[in-house]
Design a protein around this motif. Structure first.
Motif, PDB file in Angstrom:
ATOM      1  N   ILE A  26       0.773  -1.223   0.389  1.00 59.47           N
ATOM      2  CA  ILE A  26       0.119   0.138   0.516  1.00 59.47           C
ATOM      3  C   ILE A  26       1.118   1.231   0.082  1.00 59.47           C
ATOM      4  O   ILE A  26       1.504   1.163   1.400  1.00 59.47           O
ATOM      5  CB  ILE A  26      -1.030  -0.029   1.013  1.00 59.47           C
ATOM      6  N   ASP A  27       0.722   2.175  -0.838  1.00 59.33           N
ATOM      7  CA  ASP A  27       1.338   3.174  -1.062  1.00 59.33           C
ATOM      8  C   ASP A  27       0.417   4.168   0.068  1.00 59.33           C
ATOM      9  O   ASP A  27      -0.717   4.472  -0.175  1.00 59.33           O
ATOM     10  CB  ASP A  27       1.794   3.459  -2.347  1.00 59.33           C
ATOM     11  N   VAL A  28       0.817   5.534   0.564  1.00 61.07           N
ATOM     12  CA  VAL A  28       0.982   6.825   1.407  1.00 61.07           C
ATOM     13  C   VAL A  28       0.779   7.940   0.870  1.00 61.07           C
ATOM     14  O   VAL A  28       2.359   8.031   0.401  1.00 61.07           O
ATOM     15  CB  VAL A  28       0.634   6.627   2.841  1.00 61.07           C
ATOM     16  N   ASP A  29       0.240   9.070   0.557  1.00 63.41           N
ATOM     17  CA  ASP A  29       0.689  10.184   0.324  1.00 63.41           C
ATOM     18  C   ASP A  29       0.838  11.039   1.331  1.00 63.41           C
ATOM     19  O   ASP A  29       1.618  11.948   1.875  1.00 63.41           O
ATOM     20  CB  ASP A  29      -0.558  11.234  -0.615  1.00 63.41           C
ATOM     21  N   MET A  30       0.118  10.732   2.894  1.00 65.55           N
ATOM     22  CA  MET A  30      -0.231  12.037   3.656  1.00 65.55           C
ATOM     23  C   MET A  30      -0.283  11.047   5.396  1.00 65.55           C
ATOM     24  O   MET A  30      -0.818  10.130   5.388  1.00 65.55           O
ATOM     25  CB  MET A  30      -0.799  12.653   3.695  1.00 65.55           C
ATOM     26  N   LEU A  31       1.105  11.240   6.359  1.00 66.88           N
ATOM     27  CA  LEU A  31       0.449  10.704   7.572  1.00 66.88           C
ATOM     28  C   LEU A  31       0.393  11.640   7.918  1.00 66.88           C
ATOM     29  O   LEU A  31       0.961  12.723   8.388  1.00 66.88           O
ATOM     30  CB  LEU A  31       2.735   9.445   7.460  1.00 66.88           C
ATOM     31  N   ILE A  32      -0.908  11.238   8.903  1.00 72.19           N
ATOM     32  CA  ILE A  32      -1.040  11.895  10.304  1.00 72.19           C
ATOM     33  C   ILE A  32      -1.342  11.654  11.386  1.00 72.19           C
ATOM     34  O   ILE A  32      -1.664  10.495  11.457  1.00 72.19           O
ATOM     35  CB  ILE A  32      -3.197  12.289   9.998  1.00 72.19           C
ATOM     36  N   LEU A  33      -0.333  11.887  12.233  1.00 73.09           N
ATOM     37  CA  LEU A  33       0.286  11.205  14.265  1.00 73.09           C
ATOM     38  C   LEU A  33      -0.866  12.224  14.306  1.00 73.09           C
ATOM     39  O   LEU A  33      -0.315  13.628  14.618  1.00 73.09           O
ATOM     40  CB  LEU A  33       1.689  11.373  13.477  1.00 73.09           C
ATOM     41  N   SER A  34      -0.941  11.803  15.425  1.00 76.42           N
ATOM     42  CA  SER A  34      -2.082  12.425  16.291  1.00 76.42           C
ATOM     43  C   SER A  34      -2.239  11.886  18.406  1.00 76.42           C
ATOM     44  O   SER A  34      -2.082  10.686  17.671  1.00 76.42           O
ATOM     45  CB  SER A  34      -3.512  12.966  16.298  1.00 76.42           C
ATOM     46  N   ILE A  35      -1.688  11.962  19.180  1.00 75.63           N
ATOM     47  CA  ILE A  35      -2.018  11.565  20.446  1.00 75.63           C
ATOM     48  C   ILE A  35      -3.093  11.216  20.206  1.00 75.63           C
ATOM     49  O   ILE A  35      -4.008  12.622  21.003  1.00 75.63           O
ATOM     50  CB  ILE A  35      -1.281  11.855  21.479  1.00 75.63           C
ATOM     51  N   PRO A  36      -3.411  10.017  21.485  1.00 75.65           N
ATOM     52  CA  PRO A  36      -5.103  10.233  21.832  1.00 75.65           C
ATOM     53  C   PRO A  36      -5.716  10.315  22.533  1.00 75.65           C
ATOM     54  O   PRO A  36      -4.642  10.955  23.767  1.00 75.65           O
ATOM     55  CB  PRO A  36      -4.974   7.949  22.348  1.00 75.65           C
TER      56      PRO A  36
ATOM     57  N   ASN B 193       5.522   5.761  21.763  1.00 71.37           N
ATOM     58  CA  ASN B 193       6.637   5.007  21.241  1.00 71.37           C
ATOM     59  C   ASN B 193       5.603   5.094  19.730  1.00 71.37           C
ATOM     60  O   ASN B 193       6.126   4.603  18.262  1.00 71.37           O
ATOM     61  CB  ASN B 193       6.255   3.332  21.632  1.00 71.37           C
ATOM     62  N   ASP B 194       4.415   5.125  19.762  1.00 69.38           N
ATOM     63  CA  ASP B 194       3.368   4.870  18.693  1.00 69.38           C
ATOM     64  C   ASP B 194       3.740   6.032  18.127  1.00 69.38           C
ATOM     65  O   ASP B 194       3.450   5.722  16.725  1.00 69.38           O
ATOM     66  CB  ASP B 194       1.763   4.752  19.313  1.00 69.38           C
ATOM     67  N   ILE B 195       3.849   7.263  18.560  1.00 68.49           N
ATOM     68  CA  ILE B 195       4.059   8.196  17.534  1.00 68.49           C
ATOM     69  C   ILE B 195       5.299   7.988  16.739  1.00 68.49           C
ATOM     70  O   ILE B 195       5.433   7.690  15.155  1.00 68.49           O
ATOM     71  CB  ILE B 195       4.074   9.691  18.149  1.00 68.49           C
ATOM     72  N   LEU B 196       6.214   7.396  17.031  1.00 69.76           N
ATOM     73  CA  LEU B 196       7.779   7.389  16.564  1.00 69.76           C
ATOM     74  C   LEU B 196       7.946   5.592  15.466  1.00 69.76           C
ATOM     75  O   LEU B 196       7.683   5.884  14.373  1.00 69.76           O
ATOM     76  CB  LEU B 196       8.656   6.741  17.385  1.00 69.76           C
ATOM     77  N   SER B 197       7.770   4.662  16.144  1.00 67.81           N
ATOM     78  CA  SER B 197       6.741   3.630  15.140  1.00 67.81           C
ATOM     79  C   SER B 197       6.187   3.509  14.114  1.00 67.81           C
ATOM     80  O   SER B 197       6.457   2.489  13.023  1.00 67.81           O
ATOM     81  CB  SER B 197       6.730   1.986  16.132  1.00 67.81           C
ATOM     82  N   THR B 198       5.014   4.229  14.717  1.00 67.40           N
ATOM     83  CA  THR B 198       4.056   4.518  12.889  1.00 67.40           C
ATOM     84  C   THR B 198       4.579   5.579  12.161  1.00 67.40           C
ATOM     85  O   THR B 198       4.774   5.208  10.913  1.00 67.40           O
ATOM     86  CB  THR B 198       2.396   5.720  13.628  1.00 67.40           C
ATOM     87  N   ALA B 199       5.802   6.466  12.443  1.00 63.77           N
ATOM     88  CA  ALA B 199       5.973   7.105  11.020  1.00 63.77           C
ATOM     89  C   ALA B 199       7.175   6.253  10.897  1.00 63.77           C
ATOM     90  O   ALA B 199       7.120   6.194   9.226  1.00 63.77           O
ATOM     91  CB  ALA B 199       6.409   8.120  11.903  1.00 63.77           C
ATOM     92  N   LEU B 200       7.790   5.132  11.403  1.00 65.84           N
ATOM     93  CA  LEU B 200       8.800   4.869  10.608  1.00 65.84           C
ATOM     94  C   LEU B 200       7.927   3.306   9.925  1.00 65.84           C
ATOM     95  O   LEU B 200       8.981   2.762   8.502  1.00 65.84           O
ATOM     96  CB  LEU B 200      10.107   4.184  11.934  1.00 65.84           C
ATOM     97  N   THR B 201       6.766   3.078  10.415  1.00 66.72           N
ATOM     98  CA  THR B 201       6.358   1.997   9.964  1.00 66.72           C
ATOM     99  C   THR B 201       5.929   2.572   8.090  1.00 66.72           C
ATOM    100  O   THR B 201       5.857   2.708   7.178  1.00 66.72           O
ATOM    101  CB  THR B 201       5.488   1.299  10.455  1.00 66.72           C
ATOM    102  N   VAL B 202       5.215   3.635   8.342  1.00 66.80           N
ATOM    103  CA  VAL B 202       4.779   4.430   6.669  1.00 66.80           C
ATOM    104  C   VAL B 202       5.412   4.676   6.514  1.00 66.80           C
ATOM    105  O   VAL B 202       5.282   4.917   5.014  1.00 66.80           O
ATOM    106  CB  VAL B 202       3.219   5.055   7.605  1.00 66.80           C
ATOM    107  N   ILE B 203       6.396   5.905   7.087  1.00 63.28           N
ATOM    108  CA  ILE B 203       7.237   6.672   6.137  1.00 63.28           C
ATOM    109  C   ILE B 203       8.344   5.575   4.546  1.00 63.28           C
ATOM    110  O   ILE B 203       8.010   5.582   3.520  1.00 63.28           O
ATOM    111  CB  ILE B 203       8.275   7.211   6.787  1.00 63.28           C
ATOM    112  N   PRO B 204       7.932   4.388   5.125  1.00 61.11           N
ATOM    113  CA  PRO B 204       8.518   3.361   3.395  1.00 61.11           C
ATOM    114  C   PRO B 204       7.617   3.741   2.400  1.00 61.11           C
ATOM    115  O   PRO B 204       7.787   3.186   1.449  1.00 61.11           O
ATOM    116  CB  PRO B 204       9.441   2.623   4.120  1.00 61.11           C
TER     117      PRO B 204
END
Length: 189
Positions: free
Chosen positions: A38-48, A74-85
């Motif tokens: 799955i290719d993604v154009d934008m990643l939107i992060l927020s804290i619950p 950890n959720d913010i960082l791990s999500t970013a590192l997972t989705v950015i590729p």
């Protein structure tokens, strides 16, 4: 143009509003990357942000504080590192963090919800490091601090910012990481 957007949570009022606005505008919003292709154009992060477990610093159990901070950050960082590729093929490559003015160390006037605001400040630092690591690869970044007025988060994150390659970074929001509120005021970190 419509984008494929990944959001790490909808358990945040601003994130929920952005989700609804993006869907209404015809963008595809996903909350689960269940395939590697799955290719993604934008990643939107927020804290619950839930209304339970709201503590002041004086009431906060340090074990509970550490548990909440570890989970949020950890959720913010791990999500970013997972989705950015998954964003490498996109022409947009935008990483967004939704916060509020209390996520700014200097601007905060809050004494409640200590773990949440501390996690927001830590996530701001993650965004700075991501910017430093990925900006030269064509990624753009937005940090929106919802102040309850001005333009909405969705409008802000979809707009292009001043970018003239020859200009000094201080004159180009694309060449530096900036936290802005709905009135487009720059908030200090």
């Amino acid at each position: 143009m419509s984008y494929r957007v990944y959001m790490n949570t909808l358990d945040n009022p601003t994130a929920r509003d952005v989700y609804e606005d993006l869907k209404k505008s015809g963008h595809e919003v996903i909350t689960d990357l269940d395939r590697d292709d799955i290719d993604v154009d934008m990643l939107i992060l927020s804290i619950p942000h839930k209304d339970k477990d709201i503590f002041t610093l004086r009431e906060m159990d340090t074990d509970k504080l550490q548990e909440e901070l570890t989970g949020y950050v950890n959720d913010i960082l791990s999500t970013a590192l997972t989705v950015i590729p998954h964003m490498e093929k996109s022409s947009l490559k935008r990483v967004v963090f939704l916060t509020d003015p209390s996520g700014s160390i200097r601007e905060s006037t809050e004494a409640d919800d200590y773990a949440y605001h501390m996690a927001q400040a830590a996530a701001g630092m993650i965004m700075k490091v991501l910017h430093n690591s990925y900006r030269e690869s064509g990624f753009t970044f937005r940090v929106y601090a919802d102040c309850g007025g001005g333009i909405g988060a969705c409008e802000y994150i979809l707009t292009e910012q001043s970018y003239i390659p020859e200009d000094a970074p201080i004159h180009s929001d694309e060449n530096r990481i900036v936290m802005r509120d709905g009135f487009l005021r720059e908030l200090s970190w």
